[in-house]
Design a protein around this motif. Structure first.
Motif, PDB file in Angstrom:
ATOM      1  N   MET A  84     -58.389 -31.050  57.183  1.00  0.00           N
ATOM      2  CA  MET A  84     -57.830 -29.869  56.516  1.00  0.00           C
ATOM      3  C   MET A  84     -58.770 -29.371  55.418  1.00  0.00           C
ATOM      4  SD  MET A  84     -53.755 -30.671  56.220  1.00  0.00           S
ATOM      5  CE  MET A  84     -53.360 -29.114  55.427  1.00  0.00           C
ATOM      6  N   ILE A  85     -59.324 -30.295  54.647  1.00  0.00           N
ATOM      7  CA  ILE A  85     -60.258 -29.907  53.584  1.00  0.00           C
ATOM      8  C   ILE A  85     -61.501 -29.266  54.189  1.00  0.00           C
ATOM      9  CG2 ILE A  85     -61.762 -30.781  51.751  1.00  0.00           C
ATOM     10  CD1 ILE A  85     -59.513 -32.906  51.220  1.00  0.00           C
ATOM     11  N   LYS A  86     -62.021 -29.867  55.259  1.00  0.00           N
ATOM     12  CA  LYS A  86     -63.203 -29.317  55.940  1.00  0.00           C
ATOM     13  C   LYS A  86     -62.922 -27.901  56.453  1.00  0.00           C
ATOM     14  CE  LYS A  86     -64.428 -30.539  60.140  1.00  0.00           C
ATOM     15  NZ  LYS A  86     -64.573 -29.684  61.174  1.00  0.00           N
ATOM     16  N   GLU A  87     -61.752 -27.710  57.061  1.00  0.00           N
ATOM     17  CA  GLU A  87     -61.400 -26.391  57.589  1.00  0.00           C
ATOM     18  C   GLU A  87     -61.271 -25.344  56.497  1.00  0.00           C
ATOM     19  OE1 GLU A  87     -57.869 -26.910  59.897  1.00  0.00           O
ATOM     20  OE2 GLU A  87     -58.944 -27.825  61.566  1.00  0.00           O
ATOM     21  N   SER A  88     -60.952 -25.772  55.285  1.00  0.00           N
ATOM     22  CA  SER A  88     -60.793 -24.807  54.193  1.00  0.00           C
ATOM     23  C   SER A  88     -62.119 -24.141  53.833  1.00  0.00           C
ATOM     24  CB  SER A  88     -60.201 -25.489  52.957  1.00  0.00           C
ATOM     25  OG  SER A  88     -61.166 -26.308  52.325  1.00  0.00           O
ATOM     26  N   LYS A 157     -56.791 -14.947  48.947  1.00  0.00           N
ATOM     27  CA  LYS A 157     -57.165 -15.694  47.749  1.00  0.00           C
ATOM     28  C   LYS A 157     -56.703 -17.152  47.772  1.00  0.00           C
ATOM     29  CE  LYS A 157     -56.798 -15.328  42.747  1.00  0.00           C
ATOM     30  NZ  LYS A 157     -56.269 -14.573  41.637  1.00  0.00           N
ATOM     31  N   TYR A 158     -55.519 -17.442  48.330  1.00  0.00           N
ATOM     32  CA  TYR A 158     -54.945 -18.788  48.256  1.00  0.00           C
ATOM     33  C   TYR A 158     -55.069 -19.591  49.546  1.00  0.00           C
ATOM     34  CZ  TYR A 158     -53.022 -16.980  43.961  1.00  0.00           C
ATOM     35  OH  TYR A 158     -52.896 -16.425  42.723  1.00  0.00           O
ATOM     36  N   LYS A 159     -55.630 -19.022  50.603  1.00  0.00           N
ATOM     37  CA  LYS A 159     -55.694 -19.699  51.898  1.00  0.00           C
ATOM     38  C   LYS A 159     -56.479 -21.007  51.813  1.00  0.00           C
ATOM     39  CE  LYS A 159     -57.178 -18.941  56.667  1.00  0.00           C
ATOM     40  NZ  LYS A 159     -58.173 -19.996  56.782  1.00  0.00           N
ATOM     41  N   ALA A 160     -57.696 -20.973  51.335  1.00  0.00           N
ATOM     42  CA  ALA A 160     -58.532 -22.176  51.269  1.00  0.00           C
ATOM     43  C   ALA A 160     -57.955 -23.197  50.299  1.00  0.00           C
ATOM     44  CB  ALA A 160     -59.963 -21.806  50.868  1.00  0.00           C
ATOM     45  N   LYS A 161     -57.434 -22.730  49.177  1.00  0.00           N
ATOM     46  CA  LYS A 161     -56.848 -23.646  48.190  1.00  0.00           C
ATOM     47  C   LYS A 161     -55.649 -24.385  48.773  1.00  0.00           C
ATOM     48  CE  LYS A 161     -58.438 -21.211  44.126  1.00  0.00           C
ATOM     49  NZ  LYS A 161     -58.693 -19.833  44.038  1.00  0.00           N
ATOM     50  N   ALA A 162     -54.852 -23.709  49.587  1.00  0.00           N
ATOM     51  CA  ALA A 162     -53.695 -24.344  50.219  1.00  0.00           C
ATOM     52  C   ALA A 162     -54.141 -25.443  51.177  1.00  0.00           C
ATOM     53  CB  ALA A 162     -52.863 -23.302  50.967  1.00  0.00           C
TER      54      ALA A 162
END
Length: 185
Positions: A84-88, A157-162
């Motif tokens: 999930m972190i990589k996909e962000s 704005k919040y997609k990657a942070k989520a």
């Protein structure tokens, strides 16, 4: 595993659906309640169904690998979290504007594959699967509905942070399970 732990896992799992819901909200010119309900229902259903499927698969092997079940739970949750972190960090900002079943079902399945693996870990832990899937499904339903609205208002704005937050949550829960079984916590 208690209510709070399952809720935290549900929040972590729902972050992929949240990110897609943000994208759907961003792509919607005139936001309507039905858009949020569609996302909430599809994502909530599949996030609840996939852990049940994983659980049913996992209990087939429970007796054979009970001595290392905590390691399996840790590894699966850590891998899901890392992914999930990589996909962000991947730059996928194109959103399909349709809310039809032919678009929503593949999206819901894709965002709930992680939940399938979590369901396998539930088979090795002391979890009431029906309570767990209910919490996960309801959490995802609510978070996905909010994601559509947030995406419509704030954009990407919040997609990657989520996705990063979801990954960290799942890694931490996996570590907690491992440390408890090793009697460190």
């Amino acid at each position: 595993m208690g209510f709070l732990e399952i809720l935290i896992i549900g929040i972590g799992l729902s972050m992929d659906a949240f990110a897609v819901s943000i994208c759907k909200g961003l792509s919607t010119r005139k936001l309507q309640l039905k858009h949020a309900l569609i996302c909430g229902c599809y994502f909530g259903f599949f996030q609840g169904f996939m852990p049940l499927l994983g659980y049913l698969l996992g209990i087939q092997f429970k007796d054979k690998i009970e001595s290392i079940d905590h390691w399996i739970a840790f590894i699966l949750l850590a891998l899901i979290g890392i992914n999930m972190i990589k996909e962000s960090f991947e730059n996928e900002e194109s959103c399909n504007t349709e809310f039809s079943p032919k678009i929503m079902i593949p999206l819901a399945i894709a965002t709930s594959i992680d939940a399938l693996a979590v369901g396998v870990t539930f088979a090795f832990l002391n979890v009431n699967i029906f309570i767990a899937i209910s919490i996960i499904a309801l959490t995802t339903f609510i978070i996905s509905m909010a994601g559509v609205k947030i995406g419509h208002v704030f954009g990407m704005k919040y997609k990657a942070k989520a996705e990063i937050a979801g990954g960290i949550i799942l890694i931490c829960m996996g570590l907690k399970i491992l440390l408890e079984h090793l009697h460190i916590l």
